[in-house]
Design an enzyme around this catalytic site. Structure first.
Site, PDB file in Angstrom:
ATOM      1  N   HIS A   6      -7.871  -5.375   0.873  1.00  0.00           N
ATOM      2  CA  HIS A   6      -6.665  -4.606   0.585  1.00  0.00           C
ATOM      3  C   HIS A   6      -5.477  -5.090   1.420  1.00  0.00           C
ATOM      4  O   HIS A   6      -4.386  -5.304   0.882  1.00  0.00           O
ATOM      5  CB  HIS A   6      -6.936  -3.122   0.847  1.00  0.00           C
ATOM      6  N   SER A  22       0.804  -1.222   0.000  1.00  0.00           N
ATOM      7  CA  SER A  22       0.000   0.000   0.000  1.00  0.00           C
ATOM      8  C   SER A  22       0.843   1.281   0.000  1.00  0.00           C
ATOM      9  O   SER A  22       1.621   1.531  -0.909  1.00  0.00           O
ATOM     10  CB  SER A  22      -0.963  -0.046   1.185  1.00  0.00           C
ATOM     11  N   ASP A  30     -10.068  -6.805  -3.292  1.00  0.00           N
ATOM     12  CA  ASP A  30      -9.571  -5.430  -3.385  1.00  0.00           C
ATOM     13  C   ASP A  30      -9.731  -4.967  -4.830  1.00  0.00           C
ATOM     14  O   ASP A  30      -8.804  -5.057  -5.642  1.00  0.00           O
ATOM     15  CB  ASP A  30      -8.110  -5.367  -2.947  1.00  0.00           C
TER      16      ASP A  30
END
Length: 233
Positions: A207, A126, A180
């Site tokens: 995610h 991320s 995700d």
């Protein structure tokens, strides 16, 4: 152009050994960059024998190095024979008071990697893509001189380097959760043109797929690290 290959996501006994006896060391890493020294919090594990690879674990915006401890990643890596270094990035966790203050994320990563003593496999979920992607792919032809391999987990900013990816030969495992549908699928679509890439889409995961499916995540990482070692022989 090579097409990325899927990696088996079945849960297998990647490590039959117990990790209960493996100690985790908390220590600062002194990173000298931009004329100053940054004290970066880290948690580390070492294998019983000389490490076969070093794995550098970054984290997402809502996470820290502690999440890798919670899902047992650091002890597992040590039990497989790897050195594991999980850090709190500047401004986060126990490095929250550390400011880059004009130092680029790319220069910070270069200085951090320089402290490790060997080129690491970089695990980058991320938000940490803002650190790993410019470091690896601003000059993609030199990416194999900056890391041994790369494990992006639905990182941000993948669309900024799409023209550069085909020039890189860095072994890469693209990981994302099948649920995700935003950052995961977008990052996969951008990164899959990397010539030396494999893909692991974790089912029933969002995610933060490594938190949703830790056993499956560890299994695909184990398979990938084993393949990277084979390429080095």
């Amino acid at each position: 152009m090579a097409v990325s290959q899927d990696i088996d996501v079945k849960i297998l006994p990647a490590c039959p050994e117990s990790t209960a006896e493996i100690s985790i060391t908390q220590q600062p890493i002194s990173v000298s960059v931009g004329g100053k020294t940054l004290k970066i919090y880290s948690q580390q594990t070492e294998p019983a024998t000389s490490p076969r690879l070093t794995v550098l674990l970054l984290h997402g915006q809502a996470f820290t190095s502690q999440n890798w401890v919670e899902i047992n990643t650091l002890p597992l890596l040590a039990s497989w024979g790897y050195r594991a270094v999980a850090i709190d990035l500047p401004g986060y966790g126990q490095s929250k008071d550390v400011s880059l203050d004009g130092v680029s994320q790319e220069d910070f990563m270069a200085a951090l990697v320089g402290t490790l003593g060997s080129l690491p496999v970089i695990v980058s979920p991320s938000m940490s893509g803002a650190f790993s992607l410019p470091y690896l792919f601003s000059d993609p032809s030199g990416s194999t001189q900056r890391a041994t391999a790369y494990i992006p987990v639905a990182p941000v900013m993948t669309d900024q380097y799409t023209a550069n990816y085909p020039e890189s030969q860095l072994p890469t495992l693209i990981v994302y959760g099948e649920n995700d549908e935003q950052l995961g699928s977008r990052s996969h679509d951008d990164l899959k043109v990397l010539p030396a890439s494999k893909v692991a889409a974790l089912p029933e995961a969002g995610h933060a797929c490594y938190m949703n499916q830790p056993a499956m995540f560890h299994n695909v990482v184990y398979q990938f690290l084993s393949s990277v070692e084979g390429q080095e022989d």
